[in-house]
Motif scaffolding. Structure first.
Motif, mmCIF file in Angstrom:
data_model
loop_
_atom_site.group_PDB
_atom_site.id
_atom_site.type_symbol
_atom_site.label_atom_id
_atom_site.label_comp_id
_atom_site.label_asym_id
_atom_site.label_seq_id
_atom_site.Cartn_x
_atom_site.Cartn_y
_atom_site.Cartn_z
ATOM 1 N N PRO A 132 0.635 -1.284 -0.155
ATOM 2 C CA PRO A 132 -0.089 -0.038 0.088
ATOM 3 C C PRO A 132 0.967 1.422 0.052
ATOM 4 O O PRO A 132 0.179 2.263 0.291
ATOM 5 C CB PRO A 132 -0.740 -0.243 1.254
ATOM 6 C CG PRO A 132 0.102 -0.729 2.337
ATOM 7 C CD PRO A 132 1.125 -1.656 1.402
ATOM 8 N N TRP A 133 2.116 1.150 -0.240
ATOM 9 C CA TRP A 133 3.014 2.607 -0.278
ATOM 10 C C TRP A 133 2.763 3.140 -1.315
ATOM 11 O O TRP A 133 2.404 2.620 -2.514
ATOM 12 C CB TRP A 133 4.609 2.009 -0.073
ATOM 13 C CG TRP A 133 4.773 1.311 1.260
ATOM 14 C CD1 TRP A 133 4.878 -0.197 1.388
ATOM 15 C CD2 TRP A 133 5.322 1.860 2.405
ATOM 16 N NE1 TRP A 133 5.443 -0.358 2.784
ATOM 17 C CE2 TRP A 133 5.484 0.616 3.464
ATOM 18 C CE3 TRP A 133 5.424 3.148 2.729
ATOM 19 C CZ2 TRP A 133 5.743 1.127 4.611
ATOM 20 C CZ3 TRP A 133 5.785 3.457 3.955
ATOM 21 C CH2 TRP A 133 6.031 2.176 4.909
ATOM 22 N N LYS A 134 2.632 4.636 -1.054
ATOM 23 C CA LYS A 134 2.566 5.510 -2.332
ATOM 24 C C LYS A 134 3.281 6.821 -1.757
ATOM 25 O O LYS A 134 3.527 7.166 -0.834
ATOM 26 C CB LYS A 134 1.112 5.649 -2.393
ATOM 27 C CG LYS A 134 0.346 6.404 -1.439
ATOM 28 C CD LYS A 134 -1.107 6.937 -1.664
ATOM 29 C CE LYS A 134 -1.870 7.783 -0.673
ATOM 30 N NZ LYS A 134 -3.111 8.087 -1.240
ATOM 31 N N ALA A 135 3.797 7.442 -2.897
ATOM 32 C CA ALA A 135 4.453 8.715 -2.945
ATOM 33 C C ALA A 135 3.253 9.947 -3.215
ATOM 34 O O ALA A 135 2.392 9.896 -4.179
ATOM 35 C CB ALA A 135 5.454 8.728 -3.635
ATOM 36 N N GLU A 136 3.413 11.140 -2.411
ATOM 37 C CA GLU A 136 2.901 12.263 -2.791
ATOM 38 C C GLU A 136 3.663 13.252 -2.784
ATOM 39 O O GLU A 136 4.545 13.604 -2.022
ATOM 40 C CB GLU A 136 1.905 12.678 -1.353
ATOM 41 C CG GLU A 136 0.637 11.547 -1.282
ATOM 42 C CD GLU A 136 -0.068 11.777 0.117
ATOM 43 O OE1 GLU A 136 0.168 13.116 0.934
ATOM 44 O OE2 GLU A 136 -1.107 11.053 0.609
ATOM 45 N N ILE A 137 3.649 14.036 -3.829
ATOM 46 C CA ILE A 137 4.882 14.911 -4.375
ATOM 47 C C ILE A 137 4.229 16.468 -4.485
ATOM 48 O O ILE A 137 3.026 16.491 -5.120
ATOM 49 C CB ILE A 137 5.442 14.351 -5.590
ATOM 50 C CG1 ILE A 137 6.119 12.935 -5.559
ATOM 51 C CG2 ILE A 137 6.754 15.370 -6.108
ATOM 52 C CD1 ILE A 137 6.303 12.306 -7.002
ATOM 53 N N VAL A 138 4.720 17.078 -4.047
ATOM 54 C CA VAL A 138 4.519 18.654 -4.226
ATOM 55 C C VAL A 138 5.743 19.099 -5.070
ATOM 56 O O VAL A 138 6.840 19.078 -4.728
ATOM 57 C CB VAL A 138 4.347 19.413 -2.986
ATOM 58 C CG1 VAL A 138 4.183 20.947 -3.462
ATOM 59 C CG2 VAL A 138 3.500 18.953 -2.122
#
Length: 271
Positions: A134-140
């Motif tokens: 379930p790992w995910k990256a959130e990028i700004v």
């Protein structure tokens, strides 16, 4: 237009730029500033430098446009591969180790000074490759250049711009379109592009990784220190900071610790 700016005018514009953005124009790059102001005079149908100065100092939108025009947006996909190797092989495994016991499966990344988007898209593609559910990256992804941000949001790059993208990434994450390549929507969905002036607090908190590469070189020491402090405030405990390979925090009194990995050097916030 020889002696295009008087010394007084150069100081006037230099102070305005520094006060509003922290970007430092030295006498050695005066010609760059002069050429940008010439372009803006033509674009605004103005003859006199002072008229343009009044316009940018009184109108926030004009000021944004001016600051956009003076920034250089040199970037490319997978620029300085060693940083991405360190991200993949050291930083991500470390973060997973830290976050797993907390049941926190989000890895929050900030690409500061993202220019036209090649850096955040590189990060997003890499995260897609290495993170299992379930790992995910959130990028700004943030920048002071609105034009650059629009290019990033669009996600279209000419053939020349995608040089350096490995073939397997190109096949998996881009569509061939007329004149170049368009990045897939699932990669675009991982990134939030946002206007931000590094002179101000971003409002971001709890970031696990910050990339700010080849941006600090535009600031003097005082402004660099202020930017680094704001990164500290935006970052989570046990997080990682990447700066340009020609940049360093040595001699600067910061709370970051230098970290040497097998692939590249970076900085760590331990507390």
């Amino acid at each position: 237009m020889s002696d295009f700016l008087t010394d007084a005018e150069f100081e006037q514009f230099r102070k305005l730029i520094y006060d509003e953005s922290g970007i430092h124009f030295s006498a050695t790059n005066r010609s760059i500033l002069e050429s940008r102001i010439k372009e803006q005079l033509r674009a605004n149908n103005l003859e006199h430098v002072q008229d343009y100065y009044i316009k940018v100092s009184k109108n926030k939108e004009e000021l944004k446009e001016f600051l956009d025009s003076i920034t250089t947006n040199l970037t490319r996909f997978f620029r300085n591969q060693a940083h991405f190797d360190a991200l993949e092989k050291h930083v991500i495994p470390e973060l997973i180790k830290i976050k797993k016991p907390l049941n926190d499966t989000r890895i929050k990344i900030w690409s500061a000074g993202c220019s036209t988007g090649e850096e955040p898209y590189t990060i997003a593609m890499l995260m897609k490759e290495v993170l299992d559910p379930p790992w995910k990256a959130e990028i700004v992804a943030s920048d002071i250049s609105l034009k650059s941000l629009m290019v990033g949001k669009e996600g279209f790059y000419t053939d020349a711009k995608i040089a350096g993208v490995p073939d397997n990434y190109l096949k998996k994450y881009f569509d061939r379109v007329e004149g170049g390549y368009r990045i897939h929507d699932d990669i675009k969905a991982m990134i939030r592009f946002d206007y931000h002036n590094l002179k101000n607090d971003s409002g971001l908190r709890g970031m696990d990784v910050v990339f700010c590469r080849n941006v600090l070189i535009y600031f003097d020491e005082t402004a660099q220190k202020a930017v680094i402090e704001r990164f500290w405030e935006a970052m989570a405990s046990k997080s990682f900071l990447f700066i340009g390979h020609s940049e360093s925090l040595f001699g600067m009194n910061t709370r970051f610790e230098f970290l040497k990995t097998e692939w590249s050097t970076l900085y760590r916030k331990y507390t």
